[in-house]
Design a protein around this motif. Structure first.
Motif, PDB file in Angstrom:
ATOM      1  N   LYS A   9       0.823  -1.206   0.000  1.00 55.10           N
ATOM      2  CA  LYS A   9       0.000   0.000   0.000  1.00 55.10           C
ATOM      3  C   LYS A   9       0.861   1.262   0.000  1.00 55.10           C
ATOM      4  CE  LYS A   9      -4.031  -1.803  -0.058  1.00 55.10           C
ATOM      5  NZ  LYS A   9      -4.884  -1.611  -1.217  1.00 55.10           N
ATOM      6  N   PHE A  10       1.886   1.293   0.847  1.00 57.29           N
ATOM      7  CA  PHE A  10       2.749   2.461   0.963  1.00 57.29           C
ATOM      8  C   PHE A  10       4.187   2.028   1.131  1.00 57.29           C
ATOM      9  CE2 PHE A  10      -1.308   3.873   2.763  1.00 57.29           C
ATOM     10  CZ  PHE A  10      -1.549   5.005   2.007  1.00 57.29           C
ATOM     11  N   ILE A  11       5.087   2.762   0.535  1.00 60.13           N
ATOM     12  CA  ILE A  11       6.514   2.585   0.764  1.00 60.13           C
ATOM     13  C   ILE A  11       7.090   3.977   1.023  1.00 60.13           C
ATOM     14  CG2 ILE A  11       8.728   1.861  -0.196  1.00 60.13           C
ATOM     15  CD1 ILE A  11       7.151  -0.104  -1.961  1.00 60.13           C
ATOM     16  N   ILE A  12       7.702   4.134   2.176  1.00 61.42           N
ATOM     17  CA  ILE A  12       8.321   5.402   2.557  1.00 61.42           C
ATOM     18  C   ILE A  12       9.794   5.109   2.789  1.00 61.42           C
ATOM     19  CG2 ILE A  12       8.348   7.293   4.223  1.00 61.42           C
ATOM     20  CD1 ILE A  12       5.418   6.344   4.921  1.00 61.42           C
ATOM     21  N   ALA A  13      10.687   5.809   2.087  1.00 67.68           N
ATOM     22  CA  ALA A  13      12.114   5.485   2.178  1.00 67.68           C
ATOM     23  C   ALA A  13      12.967   6.745   2.195  1.00 67.68           C
ATOM     24  CB  ALA A  13      12.518   4.612   1.000  1.00 67.68           C
ATOM     25  N   ASN A  14      14.146   6.601   2.805  1.00 65.47           N
ATOM     26  CA  ASN A  14      15.188   7.631   2.744  1.00 65.47           C
ATOM     27  C   ASN A  14      16.536   6.925   2.756  1.00 65.47           C
ATOM     28  OD1 ASN A  14      15.790   6.986   5.412  1.00 65.47           O
ATOM     29  ND2 ASN A  14      14.726   8.745   6.270  1.00 65.47           N
ATOM     30  N   ALA A  18      13.606   2.181   5.229  1.00 65.69           N
ATOM     31  CA  ALA A  18      12.300   2.267   4.584  1.00 65.69           C
ATOM     32  C   ALA A  18      11.243   1.630   5.467  1.00 65.69           C
ATOM     33  CB  ALA A  18      12.332   1.564   3.235  1.00 65.69           C
ATOM     34  N   ALA A  19      10.018   2.072   5.267  1.00 63.95           N
ATOM     35  CA  ALA A  19       8.850   1.457   5.894  1.00 63.95           C
ATOM     36  C   ALA A  19       7.922   1.017   4.778  1.00 63.95           C
ATOM     37  CB  ALA A  19       8.145   2.436   6.810  1.00 63.95           C
ATOM     38  N   VAL A  20       7.441  -0.228   4.857  1.00 67.68           N
ATOM     39  CA  VAL A  20       6.528  -0.763   3.861  1.00 67.68           C
ATOM     40  C   VAL A  20       5.256  -1.204   4.574  1.00 67.68           C
ATOM     41  CG1 VAL A  20       6.169  -2.508   2.083  1.00 67.68           C
ATOM     42  CG2 VAL A  20       8.460  -1.549   2.447  1.00 67.68           C
TER      43      VAL A  20
END
Length: 76
Positions: A9-14, A18-20
């Protein structure tokens, strides 16, 4: 499981990780399995994954996969 369908649904990365957020659906032994997950990936200085942490609803897993009546959604 017959076959687990995974839907991200969402992937947040730097640069540091990352958070999936995803959910999985399948027909399980005792019920339909439809669980949500959050995976946290930490990345080291070499760019390799150094740790993974999983968050999920273990009570839902216990009721639909093992037949344990811990979850209020358990169906006879």
């Amino acid at each position: 499981f017959k076959s687990l369908v995974e839907n991200a649904k969402f992937i947040i990365a730097n640069d540091t990780g990352a958070a999936v957020i995803w959910h999985g659906e399948s027909e399980a032994l005792y019920d339909t399995y439809n669980n949500k997950y959050v995976y946290i990936y930490e990345v080291n200085d070499e760019g390799l994954v150094s740790s993974i942490t999983e968050y999920t609803d273990l009570l839902l897993s216990a009721s639909s996969l093992l037949g344990q009546k811990f979850n209020t959604n358990f169906k006879e």
